[in-house]
Every structure is written in C-alpha cells, then in structure tokens.
Design a protein around this motif. Structure first.
Motif, PDB file in Angstrom:
ATOM      1  N   GLY A  66     -52.000  -8.264 -47.741  1.00  0.00           N
ATOM      2  CA  GLY A  66     -50.767  -8.977 -48.058  1.00  0.00           C
ATOM      3  C   GLY A  66     -49.929  -9.321 -46.842  1.00  0.00           C
ATOM      4  O   GLY A  66     -48.880  -9.949 -46.977  1.00  0.00           O
ATOM      5  N   LYS A  67     -50.371  -8.895 -45.647  1.00  0.00           N
ATOM      6  CA  LYS A  67     -49.534  -9.039 -44.452  1.00  0.00           C
ATOM      7  C   LYS A  67     -50.162  -9.910 -43.371  1.00  0.00           C
ATOM      8  O   LYS A  67     -49.461 -10.620 -42.672  1.00  0.00           O
ATOM      9  CB  LYS A  67     -49.241  -7.656 -43.848  1.00  0.00           C
ATOM     10  CG  LYS A  67     -48.458  -6.737 -44.785  1.00  0.00           C
ATOM     11  CD  LYS A  67     -48.325  -5.352 -44.180  1.00  0.00           C
ATOM     12  CE  LYS A  67     -47.742  -4.327 -45.144  1.00  0.00           C
ATOM     13  NZ  LYS A  67     -46.365  -4.662 -45.549  1.00  0.00           N
ATOM     14  N   TRP A  68     -51.439  -9.832 -43.218  1.00  0.00           N
ATOM     15  CA  TRP A  68     -52.111 -10.599 -42.163  1.00  0.00           C
ATOM     16  C   TRP A  68     -52.605 -11.918 -42.734  1.00  0.00           C
ATOM     17  O   TRP A  68     -52.656 -12.106 -43.949  1.00  0.00           O
ATOM     18  CB  TRP A  68     -53.293  -9.809 -41.585  1.00  0.00           C
ATOM     19  CG  TRP A  68     -52.915  -8.594 -40.795  1.00  0.00           C
ATOM     20  CD1 TRP A  68     -51.714  -7.932 -40.815  1.00  0.00           C
ATOM     21  CD2 TRP A  68     -53.743  -7.867 -39.889  1.00  0.00           C
ATOM     22  NE1 TRP A  68     -51.762  -6.862 -39.981  1.00  0.00           N
ATOM     23  CE2 TRP A  68     -52.990  -6.792 -39.394  1.00  0.00           C
ATOM     24  CE3 TRP A  68     -55.072  -8.034 -39.453  1.00  0.00           C
ATOM     25  CZ2 TRP A  68     -53.508  -5.877 -38.474  1.00  0.00           C
ATOM     26  CZ3 TRP A  68     -55.581  -7.127 -38.552  1.00  0.00           C
ATOM     27  CH2 TRP A  68     -54.798  -6.067 -38.062  1.00  0.00           C
ATOM     28  N   ASN A  69     -53.004 -12.820 -41.864  1.00  0.00           N
ATOM     29  CA  ASN A  69     -53.531 -14.114 -42.310  1.00  0.00           C
ATOM     30  C   ASN A  69     -54.986 -13.964 -42.721  1.00  0.00           C
ATOM     31  O   ASN A  69     -55.819 -13.472 -41.948  1.00  0.00           O
ATOM     32  CB  ASN A  69     -53.444 -15.128 -41.173  1.00  0.00           C
ATOM     33  CG  ASN A  69     -52.013 -15.369 -40.738  1.00  0.00           C
ATOM     34  OD1 ASN A  69     -51.117 -15.488 -41.584  1.00  0.00           O
ATOM     35  ND2 ASN A  69     -51.785 -15.415 -39.447  1.00  0.00           N
ATOM     36  N   LYS A  70     -55.284 -14.418 -43.933  1.00  0.00           N
ATOM     37  CA  LYS A  70     -56.666 -14.404 -44.409  1.00  0.00           C
ATOM     38  C   LYS A  70     -57.480 -15.427 -43.608  1.00  0.00           C
ATOM     39  O   LYS A  70     -57.060 -16.553 -43.408  1.00  0.00           O
ATOM     40  CB  LYS A  70     -56.680 -14.791 -45.898  1.00  0.00           C
ATOM     41  CG  LYS A  70     -58.055 -14.920 -46.508  1.00  0.00           C
ATOM     42  CD  LYS A  70     -58.562 -13.589 -47.018  1.00  0.00           C
ATOM     43  CE  LYS A  70     -59.820 -13.735 -47.856  1.00  0.00           C
ATOM     44  NZ  LYS A  70     -60.998 -14.161 -47.099  1.00  0.00           N
ATOM     45  N   VAL A  71     -58.632 -14.991 -43.128  1.00  0.00           N
ATOM     46  CA  VAL A  71     -59.497 -15.884 -42.364  1.00  0.00           C
ATOM     47  C   VAL A  71     -60.366 -16.667 -43.343  1.00  0.00           C
ATOM     48  O   VAL A  71     -61.035 -16.082 -44.198  1.00  0.00           O
ATOM     49  CB  VAL A  71     -60.380 -15.084 -41.380  1.00  0.00           C
ATOM     50  CG1 VAL A  71     -61.313 -16.005 -40.613  1.00  0.00           C
ATOM     51  CG2 VAL A  71     -59.495 -14.288 -40.436  1.00  0.00           C
TER      52      VAL A  71
END
Ligand SMILES: [Zn+2]
Length: 72
Positions: A66-71
């Motif tokens: 929920g916090k980092w950018n999904k690749v």
C-alpha cells in the motif's frame, strides 16, 4: 534465480548462500515511527561476482503493497 544454484548472469554453478547474509539484519523504514528489521539470505556467484538478496521474513513487510509503487 540464484536459489536454484545457478547464476542467472554467467550460468556458473559456483554459487554460495549465507543465511542472515552480510549483515544480521537491516532496517526498512515503512513510515513515520514504523520501521521493521529485515533478515536476508544473500547469494554470491564466485565466478562473476553477481549478488542477489532475498528478505527471509517477507511476511513482515506486506504493508509495502500500500506504500510503494507497484511495478508493472
Ligand atoms: Zn555469475
């Protein structure tokens, strides 16, 4: 992947793994006052020097979704 015992870069099988890796653990900051200790299994190819690291306790880090950018 190195977990199979073969280096993905040079195809050598001269691959070694150390549980808890180069450091016993390191801190990942997930947010304000929210840090967790990651333990890793580290893999090194002694032929070409390629290095691969896996977080052993990955179940502790599912908040990253929920916090980092999904690749993609
Ligand atoms: Zn290699």
């Amino acid at each position: 992947m190195m977990k199979s015992g073969r280096c993905p870069k040079c195809s050598s099988d001269n691959v070694y793994m150390r549980k808890d890796g180069l450091q016993e653990s390191f801190t990942i900051v997930l947010g304000f006052a929210n840090t967790k200790q990651a333990r890793t299994d580290d893999y090194i190819c002694l032929n070409c020097g390629y290095f691969e690291r896996y977080i052993e306790n990955i179940s502790d880090f599912q908040d990253i979704a929920g916090k980092w950018n999904k690749v993609r």
